[in-house]
Design a protein around this motif. Sequence first.
Motif, PDB file in Angstrom:
ATOM      1  N   ARG A   1      58.086  37.578   3.844  1.00  0.00           N
ATOM      2  CA  ARG A   1      57.577  37.226   5.040  1.00  0.00           C
ATOM      3  C   ARG A   1      56.053  37.625   5.042  1.00  0.00           C
ATOM      4  O   ARG A   1      55.221  37.134   5.595  1.00  0.00           O
ATOM      5  CB  ARG A   1      58.388  37.855   6.266  1.00  0.00           C
ATOM      6  CG  ARG A   1      59.563  37.252   6.465  1.00  0.00           C
ATOM      7  CD  ARG A   1      60.452  37.709   7.542  1.00  0.00           C
ATOM      8  NE  ARG A   1      61.558  37.035   7.367  1.00  0.00           N
ATOM      9  CZ  ARG A   1      62.276  37.271   8.575  1.00  0.00           C
ATOM     10  NH1 ARG A   1      62.232  37.697   9.704  1.00  0.00           N
ATOM     11  NH2 ARG A   1      63.424  36.600   8.690  1.00  0.00           N
TER      12      ARG A   1
ATOM     13  N   SER B   1      53.390  35.402   3.269  1.00  0.00           N
ATOM     14  CA  SER B   1      52.911  34.259   4.282  1.00  0.00           C
ATOM     15  C   SER B   1      51.908  34.764   5.145  1.00  0.00           C
ATOM     16  O   SER B   1      51.138  34.123   5.688  1.00  0.00           O
ATOM     17  CB  SER B   1      53.980  33.571   4.959  1.00  0.00           C
ATOM     18  OG  SER B   1      54.548  34.448   5.806  1.00  0.00           O
ATOM     19  N   ARG B   2      51.813  36.169   5.587  1.00  0.00           N
ATOM     20  CA  ARG B   2      50.716  36.887   6.591  1.00  0.00           C
ATOM     21  C   ARG B   2      49.952  37.461   5.655  1.00  0.00           C
ATOM     22  O   ARG B   2      49.263  38.281   6.227  1.00  0.00           O
ATOM     23  CB  ARG B   2      51.697  37.842   7.250  1.00  0.00           C
ATOM     24  CG  ARG B   2      52.569  37.163   8.127  1.00  0.00           C
ATOM     25  CD  ARG B   2      53.265  37.941   9.061  1.00  0.00           C
ATOM     26  NE  ARG B   2      52.044  38.775   9.815  1.00  0.00           N
ATOM     27  CZ  ARG B   2      52.130  39.229  11.025  1.00  0.00           C
ATOM     28  NH1 ARG B   2      53.532  39.095  11.638  1.00  0.00           N
ATOM     29  NH2 ARG B   2      51.231  39.716  11.468  1.00  0.00           N
ATOM     30  N   ARG B   3      49.839  37.427   4.333  1.00  0.00           N
ATOM     31  CA  ARG B   3      48.978  38.200   3.505  1.00  0.00           C
ATOM     32  C   ARG B   3      47.562  38.252   4.107  1.00  0.00           C
ATOM     33  O   ARG B   3      46.679  39.185   3.945  1.00  0.00           O
ATOM     34  CB  ARG B   3      48.970  38.108   2.146  1.00  0.00           C
ATOM     35  CG  ARG B   3      48.466  36.967   1.814  1.00  0.00           C
ATOM     36  CD  ARG B   3      48.773  36.583   0.173  1.00  0.00           C
ATOM     37  NE  ARG B   3      48.601  35.175  -0.278  1.00  0.00           N
ATOM     38  CZ  ARG B   3      49.037  34.169  -0.240  1.00  0.00           C
ATOM     39  NH1 ARG B   3      49.901  33.907   0.455  1.00  0.00           N
ATOM     40  NH2 ARG B   3      48.293  33.174  -0.752  1.00  0.00           N
TER      41      ARG B   3
ATOM     42  N   THR C   1      46.353  38.075   7.158  1.00  0.00           N
ATOM     43  CA  THR C   1      46.180  38.709   8.205  1.00  0.00           C
ATOM     44  C   THR C   1      46.202  40.396   8.124  1.00  0.00           C
ATOM     45  O   THR C   1      46.070  41.190   8.884  1.00  0.00           O
ATOM     46  CB  THR C   1      46.889  38.378   9.334  1.00  0.00           C
ATOM     47  OG1 THR C   1      48.170  38.217   9.156  1.00  0.00           O
ATOM     48  CG2 THR C   1      46.499  36.642   9.569  1.00  0.00           C
TER      49      THR C   1
END
Length: 164
Positions: free
Chosen positions: A41, A44-46, A48
């Motif tokens: 998870r 996929s947010r790396r 931000t």
Amino acid sequence: MQTEEFDDLYAAAFPRLVRQLTLMTGDADAAQDAVQEAFVRAWSRRRTLRAAEQPEAWIRTTAWRLAVSRFRRLRRGWELTLRHQLPATVAEPSPDRVLVEQALAALPPCQRRVLVLHYLCDLSIEQISAETGTPAGTVKSWLARGRRSLAPLLDTEEKQDTHA
């Protein structure tokens, strides 16, 4: 966070987070699964996630929530199992049932499937065709062949006469 930074975070933090979650949950396998999923998870947010924002804390919190959620699902499943337990003793299958199961097992899978769908699930040829994606004519053919193949296997009177 760039890919290289994320890779470095993973390499440094994964073992530590697994140990921490193992101590929190008491289950090493569940901890490893939860941390792994949290990193997926985070990946996929790396973009931000920032190093100054303590991405390890975000991953640990996410892993904890995943582990708790898993434990809740397992507990709920266990509760349902206890509530709907089978009787302590289960009757042995009848000789006829054993004979039918053995006879069906001797058939090709396609014939076995349509026979079960037709006779046990009470589906029409059209319903079987729709469920299996097989043309209705083929379903009819498999039913006919299956019945022909089952007849000698299920003819118990003939078998009893030969043993007498």
